[in-house]
Design a protein around this motif. Structure first.
Motif, PDB file in Angstrom:
ATOM      1  N   ARG A  81      -8.411 -13.436  13.113  1.00  0.00           N
ATOM      2  CA  ARG A  81      -8.855 -12.398  12.191  1.00  0.00           C
ATOM      3  C   ARG A  81      -8.414 -11.026  12.709  1.00  0.00           C
ATOM      4  O   ARG A  81      -7.903 -10.195  11.951  1.00  0.00           O
ATOM      5  CB  ARG A  81     -10.374 -12.444  12.029  1.00  0.00           C
ATOM      6  N   ARG A 100     -12.391  -3.277   2.154  1.00  0.00           N
ATOM      7  CA  ARG A 100     -13.813  -3.524   2.443  1.00  0.00           C
ATOM      8  C   ARG A 100     -14.712  -2.582   1.663  1.00  0.00           C
ATOM      9  O   ARG A 100     -15.738  -2.989   1.102  1.00  0.00           O
ATOM     10  CB  ARG A 100     -14.087  -3.348   3.938  1.00  0.00           C
ATOM     11  N   SER A 109     -11.108 -12.741   6.653  1.00  0.00           N
ATOM     12  CA  SER A 109     -12.391 -12.560   7.345  1.00  0.00           C
ATOM     13  C   SER A 109     -12.963 -13.880   7.842  1.00  0.00           C
ATOM     14  O   SER A 109     -13.584 -13.934   8.892  1.00  0.00           O
ATOM     15  CB  SER A 109     -13.412 -11.908   6.416  1.00  0.00           C
ATOM     16  N   ALA A 166     -17.819 -14.605   8.877  1.00  0.00           N
ATOM     17  CA  ALA A 166     -17.312 -13.719   9.943  1.00  0.00           C
ATOM     18  C   ALA A 166     -18.445 -13.280  10.864  1.00  0.00           C
ATOM     19  O   ALA A 166     -18.278 -13.170  12.084  1.00  0.00           O
ATOM     20  CB  ALA A 166     -16.618 -12.498   9.334  1.00  0.00           C
ATOM     21  N   PRO A 169     -17.036  -8.210   5.657  1.00  0.00           N
ATOM     22  CA  PRO A 169     -16.083  -7.643   4.697  1.00  0.00           C
ATOM     23  C   PRO A 169     -16.749  -6.799   3.621  1.00  0.00           C
ATOM     24  O   PRO A 169     -16.092  -5.942   3.025  1.00  0.00           O
ATOM     25  CB  PRO A 169     -15.393  -8.862   4.078  1.00  0.00           C
TER      26      PRO A 169
END
Lengths: 219, 251, 467
Positions: free
Chosen positions: C36, C50, C259, C315, C371
């Motif tokens: 990532r 984001r 993510s 994530a 995110p």
């Protein structure tokens, strides 16, 4: 059951501290056309970008000089992989000059199907994926059941961004098809010790036949 | 000359006065006058993080009042100063009297090292340290206040000092205030993971900007019989890392 | 899924002592975290994406009723059916009724966290249906009769050897030992089930209000085989998974895989819009979407609304050092890690979930990678606040906090207490300058020495020096 719907809507509105939206507010929402940031795809050569991204995920690409060369390319592929001369071939491609002895049918793909050949709506250069729309001439099972999935992509049908693909989708007669598949390579899994393994459930191999000169035959 | 009110922090005040004197020296060298209000106590973070918002508010009012007169409030801790900068205004969001006072204090509150570089414009210190050093980025300072480059900039100017970055410098050491005593086994794993990364650098000194983290790591090192020296960054920068480190015998 | 969150501490300690889990979690960290980070570093637009993703989610939540209605209309116009479920029981009953009506026998499932949330599999099996999880990770844990330990990689805690054993016991035949052979065996076994299935149930990563489409994103293609080959396709999805338009979809597609698994894209992104059309030779004859509330609408308009932005990428747990130490089972329910520590108390109640918001150092790494920028540490702290207000925190802690507050509110007393403690602890620390035992701080001294204080407080030293 309609009570559940109104109960939930009621609860949502109560939580948000308002009643149902006014007609004009609803219309404003319906008219919303967002323009979000896109990932920069500045490449002049969309084909090159598509190919490099697609190949990075274990997809393979063969360049084909015209639609009539497709059957030979399919035959070369199946020989290289030791496959028998038969495939589920989507109807728009059935009329191409298939070699004698090559058995094809328009689908759906049966449990023992090993190879399919399908058209697609477009390629998406941004991530190197293909977008396929289901329909009577393009059964979805051809995209998922066989071990080997060959996709005919005219080089001129590669668009830059997702959004360009959405435009194509919306323009289809009847709007969105039952299934829109965005396919980025062969099936894979990392579920056993995070070791990437191809061919989890979908095709083990996805092979793009990139046609350099294609009149409207494949769509 | 800017008038700085030095916030002692509970841990520095009780466990490590050397750090307080190091902070004062650095601030004075940077051209500030330093005062230490006597009527100071805890910033309220332990209560806030345990869900006792009322207690946090009571202590915040006390701290705001004690430090209201200064140009700046500076403390050698990312954790405490993040509480002042971020949590104090939130505590008084709905209080028309205290909200402006909390916001005014927050705007003037700084973690020590970032204050030196970002507000005072300090780019170098006059100190020497013989040793290889590695640096732990304490979470509140890093993510709450953006403290990352500033300590490294200043350490870079220390004569003789060699800085080796550890892997996972930004991963939590497992202190977390009451977390380390409420969930000691998990905290133990986290500190061991962190110390493995420290050991892998081959450094003989571990530095950081928060005493909670440093005491956590030093305490674990001593329990394991490791000889690594642990200091607060400010002690090295002020030339006061000559005696025992955190968890060592002599001062 | 049954709730075992009250046993968090006990399960955490067991998990910490498990070397195979430790290895699995370490490997996953390397993969998901590092990949990532590489992709994010290579994408200048990431922070803007984001922000926009967060804003779209907020916009949807503020207008959730409108978008749900639009979605319902669009699904219906495409020939599908939308069912609204207020709670878990209603969701189960809706699905049981459909299965009964079509006289189902075999049901295949793509991964759906919502279906775990509402205890769907147990209800289906109790009625005598054969239920087969087709996501390889879910299939493995189904065989193992265990809950998932991660929302993206449910069998992350299993070694190859453990999978090998499970397959041998379940499939018969010679034991497979390589990853390739294990996956091939699963492929063959499950292929049979796909073709046998009467009903295929999948989740819905996104529901598109504009087109009435449900979207699934997979690497394996199992969700596609599940929905295409069965007679009936049922989508189970939380009400908050709505997005307004296809343009919003592409925004989320740009951040989801990066993510979640550190891939630019997952292999398959499929939009399903209604049942098969006239002339189609394959595809489900019926298309149903079950919209599940189950506590979500209650989160709107309050302090936890931001949690509804979650896109279930994982994530946060990939980057959480606590999850990284104990894995997912300790959390005791469907959703582990930071997002689970917020959702589980909200869905299941504060009483059964004391540890979840507290087993966290508030280090903020989760928020830094989310995110859609959910302020997870703030939400966890707010849950602690609610625990405190409801008197759920342990009495020892409340008393200690009470004493601390009393003393700290009196700076003179506070400093006096500190002067005493500085001397006492220094004395106890002796020449070594550290304490190995401290009666009221067993949690600390079990694993660490406590560095002794210097002997006097800073304040007294400063003020004696200055006078």
């Amino acid at each position: 059951m309609p009570e559940s719907r109104s109960a939930i809507l009621q609860q949502i509105r109560a939580a948000l501290g308002r009643g149902p939206l006014s007609d004009s507010a609803a219309a404003a929402l319906d008219a919303r056309r967002p323009a979000h940031t896109r990932i920069a795809v500045d490449d002049d050569d969309l084909v090159a970008r598509f190919v490099s991204r697609f190949e990075s995920r274990s997809g393979t690409v063969a360049r084909v000089s015209g639609v009539d060369a497709i059957p030979a390319a399919v035959d070369a592929y199946r020989q290289a992989h030791g496959l028998p001369p038969r495939a589920a071939v989507a109807r728009p491609l059935a009329g191409l000059p298939w070699p004698a002895g090559f058995a094809h049918h328009p689908g759906p793909a049966g449990q023992d199907e090993q190879m399919s050949v399908t058209p697609c709506l477009a390629g998406i250069a941004e991530i190197g994926s293909l977008i396929l729309a289901s329909g009577p001439d393009s059964p979805t099972t051809l995209n998922f059941v066989p071990d080997h999935h060959l996709i005919v992509l005219p080089a001129g049908h590669i668009v830059r961004h997702f959004e360009d693909a959405w435009t194509l989708l919306r323009a289809l007669p009847g709007g969105l098809p039952r299934a829109t598949n965005i396919i980025s390579g062969p099936s894979r899994t990392g579920d056993v010790e995070l070791t990437i393994q191809l061919g989890a459930h979908g095709p083990r191999s996805v092979h793009v036949l990139l046609v350099d000169d294609a009149p409207a035959a494949a769509a | 000359m800017p008038r700085v009110g030095l916030y002692a922090t509970c841990l520095m005040n009780l466990f490590r006065p050397t750090l307080g004197f190091a902070a004062a020296r650095l601030l004075e060298d940077a051209g500030c006058t330093v005062e230490v209000p006597l009527a100071q106590s805890c910033c309220g973070q332990p209560g806030y993080n345990s869900g006792d918002v009322e207690a946090a508010r009571a202590l915040a009012k006390q701290l705001i009042a004690a430090f209201e007169g200064f140009d700046y409030v500076v403390g050698p801790s990312g954790s405490c100063m993040a509480t002042l900068r971020h949590d104090y205004p939130k505590l008084f969001e709905d209080d028309p009297d205290w909200r402006p006072r909390a916001e005014a204090l927050a705007a003037r509150s700084h973690e020590l090292l970032s204050f030196l570089t970002d507000v005072c414009g300090v780019t170098a210190v006059n100190a020497a340290y013989t040793g290889t050093v590695t640096y732990h980025d304490s979470c509140s300072g890093l993510r709450g206040l953006g403290v990352k480059g500033q300590p490294r900039l200043l350490l870079g100017s220390v004569e003789g000092l060699q800085l080796t970055e550890m892997q996972d410098a930004e991963v939590c050491c497992g202190f977390g205030g009451t977390f380390c005593v409420k969930y000691p086994e998990i905290s133990g794993r986290m500190v061991d993971d962190k110390l493995a990364k420290v050991a892998a650098t081959g450094a003989d000194t571990l530095l950081g900007g928060d005493l909670g983290c440093l005491m956590n790591m030093a305490g674990r090192l001593r329990r394991q019989g490791a000889k690594l020296k642990v200091f607060h960054t400010a002690e090295v920068l002020a030339g006061m890392a000559t005696g025992g480190g955190i968890g060592d015998g002599e001062h | 899924m049954d709730v075992s969150s009250p046993r968090f501490k006990e399960k955490a300690v067991i998990a910490l002592a498990n070397p195979t889990l430790r290895q699995a979690l370490g490997q996953s960290r390397k993969g998901f975290v590092n990949k990532r980070a590489e992709l994010v570093a290579a994408l200048p637009e990431f922070e803007a994406l984001r922000d926009q993703a967060r804003d779209v989610k907020d916009h949807v939540l503020e207008n959730l009723d409108h978008y749900l209605e639009r979605f319902d209309n669009a699904v219906t116009a495409a020939g599908g059916h939308v069912h609204w479920a207020r709670d878990a029981e209603e969701a189960r009953n809706i699905i049981l009724d459909i299965c009964e009506r079509v006289q189902a026998r075999t049901i295949t499932k793509g991964k759906s966290m919502v279906s775990e949330e509402v205890n769907l599999n147990a209800a289906l099996e109790a009625r005598g249906y054969t239920v087969v999880e087709t996501d390889l990770g879910e299939y493995i844990i189904q065989l193992a009769k265990e809950p998932p330990s991660h929302i993206i990689a449910p069998a992350i805690h299993k070694t190859k050897e453990q999978v090998s054993e499970l397959f041998e016991a379940a499939h018969g035949g010679p034991r497979k030992t390589t990853v390739a052979d294990l996956v091939t065996e699963a492929r063959l076994v499950l292929r049979d089930k796909y073709f046998k299935a009467d009903v295929g149930i999948t989740g819905g990563n996104y529901l598109v209000a504009e087109t009435g489409s449900s979207i699934i994103v997979t690497n394996e293609g199992n969700g596609d085989l599940t929905q295409t080959l069965a007679k009936v396709h049922i989508v189970t999805s939380g009400i908050e998974r709505i997005v307004p338009t296809l343009e919003d979809v592409s925004l989320f597609l740009r951040i989801l895989a990066r993510s979640a698994t550190g891939q630019e894209t997952e292999t398959y992104t499929t939009l399903s819009t209604g049942p098969r059309r006239p002339g189609d030779v394959d595809g489900p004859e019926e298309f149903h979407v079950v919209l599940v509330d189950n506590g979500r609408s209650k989160m709107l308009g309050g302090k936890f609304q931001d949690m509804l932005r979650c896109i279930r990428c994982g994530a946060c747990m990939n980057h959480c050092p606590v999850y990284g130490a104990v894995g997912g089972h300790a959390y005791g329910w469907v959703y582990p890690g930071p997002m689970g520590s917020v959702l589980t108390p909200l869905f299941v109640g504060l009483d059964a979930t004391y540890d979840l918001p507290n087993a966290c150092t508030l280090n903020g790494r989760c928020q830094s990678v989310c995110p859609v920028r959910i302020p997870l540490p703030e939400l966890l702290r707010e849950l602690r606040h609610q625990q405190h207000q409801r008197g759920i925190s342990p009495p020892v802690q409340r008393r200690a906090l009470g004493v601390w507050r009393f003393v700290a509110e009196r700076p003179g007393l506070y400093q006096f207490a500190n002067r005493l403690a500085a001397r006492a602890l220094k004395g106890l620390g002796g020449r070594d300058g550290r304490l190995r035992h401290l009666p009221f701080a067993g949690g600390w001294t079990a694993l660490r020495d406590l560095p002794a204080p210097e002997g006097k407080t800073f304040l007294e030293l400063w003020h004696t020096r200055k006078t």
